[in-house]
Design a protein around this motif. Structure first.
Motif, PDB file in Angstrom:
ATOM      1  N   THR A 146       0.839  -1.201   0.000  1.00 28.67           N
ATOM      2  CA  THR A 146       0.000   0.000   0.000  1.00 28.67           C
ATOM      3  C   THR A 146       0.872   1.247   0.000  1.00 28.67           C
ATOM      4  O   THR A 146       2.020   1.212   0.439  1.00 28.67           O
ATOM      5  CB  THR A 146      -0.937   0.061   1.226  1.00 28.67           C
ATOM      6  N   THR A 147       0.290   2.340  -0.457  1.00 25.39           N
ATOM      7  CA  THR A 147       1.014   3.604  -0.454  1.00 25.39           C
ATOM      8  C   THR A 147       1.338   4.033   0.974  1.00 25.39           C
ATOM      9  O   THR A 147       2.386   4.619   1.221  1.00 25.39           O
ATOM     10  CB  THR A 147       0.220   4.706  -1.171  1.00 25.39           C
ATOM     11  N   THR A 148       0.479   3.701   1.930  1.00 20.99           N
ATOM     12  CA  THR A 148       0.739   4.044   3.335  1.00 20.99           C
ATOM     13  C   THR A 148       1.966   3.310   3.839  1.00 20.99           C
ATOM     14  O   THR A 148       2.842   3.909   4.480  1.00 20.99           O
ATOM     15  CB  THR A 148      -0.480   3.709   4.213  1.00 20.99           C
ATOM     16  N   THR A 206       5.025   4.921   2.250  1.00 19.82           N
ATOM     17  CA  THR A 206       5.247   6.263   2.793  1.00 19.82           C
ATOM     18  C   THR A 206       5.899   6.217   4.167  1.00 19.82           C
ATOM     19  O   THR A 206       6.754   7.040   4.490  1.00 19.82           O
ATOM     20  CB  THR A 206       3.915   7.031   2.863  1.00 19.82           C
ATOM     21  N   CYS A 208       8.220  10.138  -1.839  1.00 18.67           N
ATOM     22  CA  CYS A 208       7.337   9.271  -2.618  1.00 18.67           C
ATOM     23  C   CYS A 208       6.103  10.055  -3.026  1.00 18.67           C
ATOM     24  O   CYS A 208       5.777  11.082  -2.429  1.00 18.67           O
ATOM     25  CB  CYS A 208       6.955   8.020  -1.841  1.00 18.67           C
ATOM     26  N   TRP A 224       2.625  10.245  -6.291  1.00 18.45           N
ATOM     27  CA  TRP A 224       2.049   9.888  -7.588  1.00 18.45           C
ATOM     28  C   TRP A 224       2.560  10.795  -8.689  1.00 18.45           C
ATOM     29  O   TRP A 224       2.778  11.983  -8.480  1.00 18.45           O
ATOM     30  CB  TRP A 224       0.534   9.992  -7.525  1.00 18.45           C
ATOM     31  N   PHE A 245       3.035   5.227  -8.779  1.00 22.12           N
ATOM     32  CA  PHE A 245       3.468   5.680  -7.464  1.00 22.12           C
ATOM     33  C   PHE A 245       4.966   5.462  -7.420  1.00 22.12           C
ATOM     34  O   PHE A 245       5.455   4.352  -7.625  1.00 22.12           O
ATOM     35  CB  PHE A 245       2.775   4.887  -6.352  1.00 22.12           C
ATOM     36  N   VAL A 281       8.810   5.856  -5.512  1.00 21.26           N
ATOM     37  CA  VAL A 281       9.471   5.863  -4.213  1.00 21.26           C
ATOM     38  C   VAL A 281      10.966   6.064  -4.439  1.00 21.26           C
ATOM     39  O   VAL A 281      11.571   5.366  -5.247  1.00 21.26           O
ATOM     40  CB  VAL A 281       9.241   4.528  -3.468  1.00 21.26           C
ATOM     41  N   TYR A 305       5.374   1.787  -8.927  1.00 18.26           N
ATOM     42  CA  TYR A 305       4.268   0.868  -8.659  1.00 18.26           C
ATOM     43  C   TYR A 305       3.047   1.301  -9.453  1.00 18.26           C
ATOM     44  O   TYR A 305       2.808   2.498  -9.637  1.00 18.26           O
ATOM     45  CB  TYR A 305       3.904   0.904  -7.171  1.00 18.26           C
ATOM     46  N   GLY A 327      -5.677   2.232  -1.637  1.00 20.54           N
ATOM     47  CA  GLY A 327      -4.262   2.553  -1.478  1.00 20.54           C
ATOM     48  C   GLY A 327      -3.311   1.462  -1.934  1.00 20.54           C
ATOM     49  O   GLY A 327      -2.103   1.577  -1.745  1.00 20.54           O
ATOM     50  N   VAL A 329      -0.949  -0.795  -4.282  1.00 23.71           N
ATOM     51  CA  VAL A 329      -0.093  -0.615  -5.452  1.00 23.71           C
ATOM     52  C   VAL A 329       0.697  -1.900  -5.698  1.00 23.71           C
ATOM     53  O   VAL A 329       0.990  -2.642  -4.770  1.00 23.71           O
ATOM     54  CB  VAL A 329       0.875   0.587  -5.296  1.00 23.71           C
TER      55      VAL A 329
END
Length: 104
Positions: free
Chosen positions: A19-21, A24, A32, A34, A47, A49, A59, A66, A68
């Protein structure tokens, strides 16, 4: 805190979902977010990083809030160049490093 991103897994194109969370909050992520990855015929949301170990990873969106899916990476320690693409005002550029490149 969240541990570092495992840079050894998955292999290129391995497709692991996260997940993006989680990305992050990973301890080795310095930036990181979009962006659009430009292709010849289309553009796609990705996404990205950037890690403390100079890895740029990208990703694709995946099903789920959320979520990816890992699609690729570039080692920036091998030297990187940013090249402007065209004379448009859309801020497109190509990032080249270690014999590979990505168009953003």
């Amino acid at each position: 805190g969240i541990s570092e991103i495992d840079l050894n897994s998955p292999g290129k194109g391995g497709g692991a979902v996260t997940t993006t969370t989680q990305l992050t909050l990973a301890s080795d992520v310095v930036f990181c977010g979009w962006s659009l990855k430009r292709g010849l015929l289309f553009s796609a949301s990705k996404f990205f990083v950037l890690t403390r170990k100079a890895q740029l990873r990208w990703y694709d969106p995946a099903p789920g809030e959320g979520a990816v899916k890992y699609r690729g990476s570039m080692d920036l320690r091998q030297g990187a160049a940013i090249q402007r693409v065209g004379k448009n005002s859309d801020y497109s550029f190509r990032l080249a490093a270690g014999g590979s490149s990505i168009h953003l």
